[in-house]
Design a protein around this motif. Structure first.
Motif, short mmCIF file in Angstrom:
data_model
loop_
_atom_site.label_atom_id
_atom_site.label_comp_id
_atom_site.label_asym_id
_atom_site.label_seq_id
_atom_site.Cartn_x
_atom_site.Cartn_y
_atom_site.Cartn_z
N PRO A 54 5.13 77.59 1.93
CA PRO A 54 4.95 76.73 2.53
C PRO A 54 4.63 75.43 1.06
N GLN A 55 4.79 76.62 -0.20
CA GLN A 55 4.64 75.62 -1.50
C GLN A 55 6.18 75.30 -2.14
N VAL B 269 -2.88 76.73 -6.08
CA VAL B 269 -2.94 75.44 -4.70
C VAL B 269 -4.49 75.41 -4.03
N ALA B 270 -5.09 76.26 -4.03
CA ALA B 270 -6.31 76.48 -3.25
C ALA B 270 -7.52 76.08 -3.67
N ARG C 243 9.38 85.52 0.15
CA ARG C 243 9.39 84.20 -0.06
C ARG C 243 9.66 83.45 -1.20
N LEU D 7 -14.63 81.96 -1.30
CA LEU D 7 -13.91 83.26 -0.32
C LEU D 7 -13.65 83.87 -1.12
N GLY D 8 -14.39 84.47 -2.35
CA GLY D 8 -14.23 85.46 -3.57
C GLY D 8 -13.28 85.54 -4.24
N TYR D 9 -12.62 84.19 -4.36
CA TYR D 9 -11.58 84.71 -5.71
C TYR D 9 -12.87 83.87 -6.86
N ASP D 10 -11.88 84.59 -7.92
CA ASP D 10 -12.48 84.11 -9.29
C ASP D 10 -12.14 83.34 -9.50
N SER E 67 0.92 85.41 -2.36
CA SER E 67 -0.92 85.35 -2.22
C SER E 67 -1.33 84.44 -3.91
N PHE E 68 -0.56 85.06 -4.42
CA PHE E 68 -1.08 84.18 -5.72
C PHE E 68 -1.06 83.08 -5.75
N ALA F 110 -12.37 77.97 -3.10
CA ALA F 110 -11.69 79.00 -3.63
C ALA F 110 -12.51 80.16 -3.86
N ASN G 246 -1.15 80.62 -3.42
CA ASN G 246 -1.86 80.39 -2.47
C ASN G 246 -3.21 80.22 -2.67
N VAL G 247 -3.53 80.91 -4.27
CA VAL G 247 -5.23 80.85 -4.35
C VAL G 247 -4.82 79.44 -5.63
N ARG H 236 -6.48 73.92 -6.77
CA ARG H 236 -6.59 72.46 -6.66
C ARG H 236 -7.28 72.18 -5.69
#
Lengths: 354, 238
Positions: free
Chosen positions: A14-15, A220-221, A10, A232-235, A214-215, A229, A217-218, A223
């Motif tokens: 991409p980030q 930037v999602a 990691r 897609l089920g994210y709090d 994955s954290f 976001a 990812n969430v 943002r």
């Protein structure tokens, strides 16, 4: 074992800009130079470099919250100041014996983090977003500055530690590592240099891993599109709060290291200018990338210092001009722009060679 | 037991009664289309079901559980998923990363890679996977978002105008995609203006007008209903 391997994988993703042997080769060279540098320099210059490094942590905190998370915090200096004062109050009261300064470092950062949990909870769960987040955080840091500036009277003390109003606190002990025989005192030269460099490398690599997980990812999602976001089920608010607290920890670390470095902390470290400068470093470097933030911050700080020496009153004006130019020419950051350009050049070169 | 049940749902925006005592029941496994003139309250109804708006009164039951006060993300965990009217993809990220973000809470490692590949294939977006999602054509964005929505393996998929801006061929392909998902057991509730699409997929149709359920039945019954034609024509003349 496989978990550890997956974690190291990691480091690239991409980030974060920079991948492959070329990037990590350059990273190793820069690190080697940084490690060898104090051997060829004098104590004052090394101490000055530590001063630059100290600011990188607060820049990274802004990169995380603003660049990756999309929430502009104008008040990272609040956590910087809280942790700085926290360290001062703790060590002036309890001294530096038995490695207490190291405990005070952690405790002061923890106090800043706790403050961020409270502030962040009310902001994010109160659905404050966008420009209002910037206004609230700026208000908080200015309020803290005003408050600390009026604590000159003798009635303002915590234990034996006087808060000292606008003059700030000073004479807190430097970081001291207990050692058989004689404890090692890290004054603002070679000793502190290696500690701060080590922390910087650790934080940089840890953030690379975090942002490519994955954290990340969430984050930037959120943002890009917080509604999507959430659907897609994210709090979303929980993720924003966690990012904010991690940012506060980094800003707090900056605050403690700054206090340790100069053995003083003043209310102006939470003032308007102090709050605005990290924004410029991060924006000029490239807020959405960790490497650009680190490089940009160090370059701008060095330029700023050179300007203050040779043309004192114009240094801040120059900072303003630099910010305007960045927004106009390279809104994603100058360093990031150059790195992307180099990346494209390298790709074209390898394609032609292959 | 019904999968989704709306009971006497009401929502006011100031003096505007956008959802007016709506009762609606979805059976498991059906494709249900929601139609109605502009401003009928279709998208608001979706937002109520998703928890983005909260009803003034009434209840929302999902698989027998009352979810009226649940947060949006918690409703998604119960098995709801949505594609918005305006494509809500993560524009600055690659197509692949968009799907990864949708899939990562259910899959990890090699399995995650395989699922992304499967979904790219299903959506016909393999050659676009490295592209920034913001650069996709409108139709491709729609598909990408449908892909993200179905990657959650929802029990109920909400589609808000899935074929808006698509060519007739693309619309037909989207219809086939929805039918394939339905054949695998997914219940679908779709808001759609394109009657060719409704005719292609809908097993049952509900007409919404002025925030109320105006008519309900098969597509043939709805088309034959003169009152439905009148509200559409009435609007066309207005």
């Amino acid at each position: 074992m496989t978990g550890l391997l997956a974690m190291f994988r990691r480091l690239e993703g991409p980030q974060t800009v920079g991948r492959g042997p070329a990037f990590w080769g350059l990273f190793a060279v820069v690190l080697a130079v940084a490690l060898a540098y104090p051997l060829f320099s004098d104590g004052y210059t090394v101490g000055n470099t530590v001063y630059f490094f100290v600011w990188v942590f607060i820049a990274l905190s802004l990169c995380l919250i603003w660049g990756y998370g999309g929430s502009l915090s104008f008040g990272q200096t609040a956590f910087f100041g809280i942790a700085g004062y926290g360290y001062g109050i703790l060590t002036i009261n309890f001294g530096s014996a038995y490695g207490f300064t190291l405990i005070a470092l952690v405790a002061a950062v923890a106090i800043a983090a706790l403050f961020a949990v409270l502030l962040g909870y009310f902001m994010f769960f109160g659905r404050i977003a966008g420009v209002f987040l910037g206004i609230v955080t700026l208000a908080v840091t200015l309020m803290l500055e005003r408050f600390m500036a009026q604590t000159a009277g003798p009635e303002w003390h915590i234990g034996v530690a006087r808060l000292n109003g606008f003059n700030g606190m000073s004479a807190m002990p430097p970081l001291t590592i207990p050692w058989p025989g004689e404890p090692i005192v890290l004054f603002a030269d070679v000793g502190l240099y290696y500690l701060v460099l080590g922390l910087l490398v650790f934080v940089y690599l840890a953030l690379r891993i975090l942002m490519n997980s994955s954290f990340g990812n969430v984050i930037v999602a959120i943002r890009e599109n917080p509604e999507r976001a959430e659907m897609l089920g994210y709090d979303v608010r929980k993720y924003q709060l966690i990012t904010f607290v991690i940012g506060a920890v980094l800003a707090g670390l900056s605050g403690v290291l700054y206090t340790v470095w100069g053995q003083y902390i003043t209310p102006s470290s939470m003032g308007m200018t102090a709050a605005a400068l990290p924004l410029i470093w991060v924006a000029v470097g490239g807020r959405s990338d960790l490497t650009s933030t680190v490089v940009g911050t160090l370059v701008v700080l060095a330029a700023f210092q050179a300007l203050t020496i040779y043309g004192s009153q114009y240094a801040l004006v120059f900072m303003g001009v630099l910010l305007v130019l960045t927004v106009l020419i390279a809104p994603n950051g100058l360093v990031l722009g150059v790195m992307n350009w180099l990346g494209r050049l390298a790709t074209r070169f390898t394609q032609r060679a292959g | 037991m019904s999968l989704l049940e709306l009971r006497e749902l009401n929502k006011h925006f100031g003096g505007l009664h956008v959802t007016n005592g709506v009762n609606l029941t979805l059976n498991p496994g059906e494709i249900h289309c929601l139609i109605g003139p502009n401003g009928a309250g279709k998208s608001t109804l979706f937002r109520l079901i998703l928890g983005e708006h909260h009803p003034g009164s009434g209840d929302i039951l999902f698989a027998g559980e009352n979810i009226t006060t649940l947060k949006s993300f918690a409703r998604i965990h119960r098995g709801l998923s949505v594609k918005f009217q305006v494509p809500g993809v993560f524009k600055g990220l690659s197509v692949r990363q968009n799907l990864e973000i949708a899939l990562q809470s259910r899959h990890r490692g090699v399995e995650l890679e395989a699922e992304i590949g499967r979904l790219l294939d299903f959506l016909g977006l393999e050659s676009e996977q490295a592209q920034t999602a913001g650069n996709l054509s409108h139709g491709q964005k729609q598909w990408l978002e449908i892909g993200m929505a179905i990657s959650l393996k929802p029990r109920l998929l909400l589609l808000d105008e899935p074929t808006a801006g698509m060519s007739p061929e693309e619309t037909h392909m989207t219809g086939e995609m929805v039918q394939r998902l339905n054949a695998d057991g997914m219940t679908v509730l779709a808001i759609e203006h394109d009657m060719a699409f409704v005719r292609q997929v809908a097993q049952r149709v509900t007409v919404l007008h002025l925030g109320q359920v105006f008519a309900q039945g098969s597509i043939d019954e709805i088309v034959a209903d003169e009152r439905v034609a009148a509200i559409y024509l009435g609007q066309a003349h207005a």
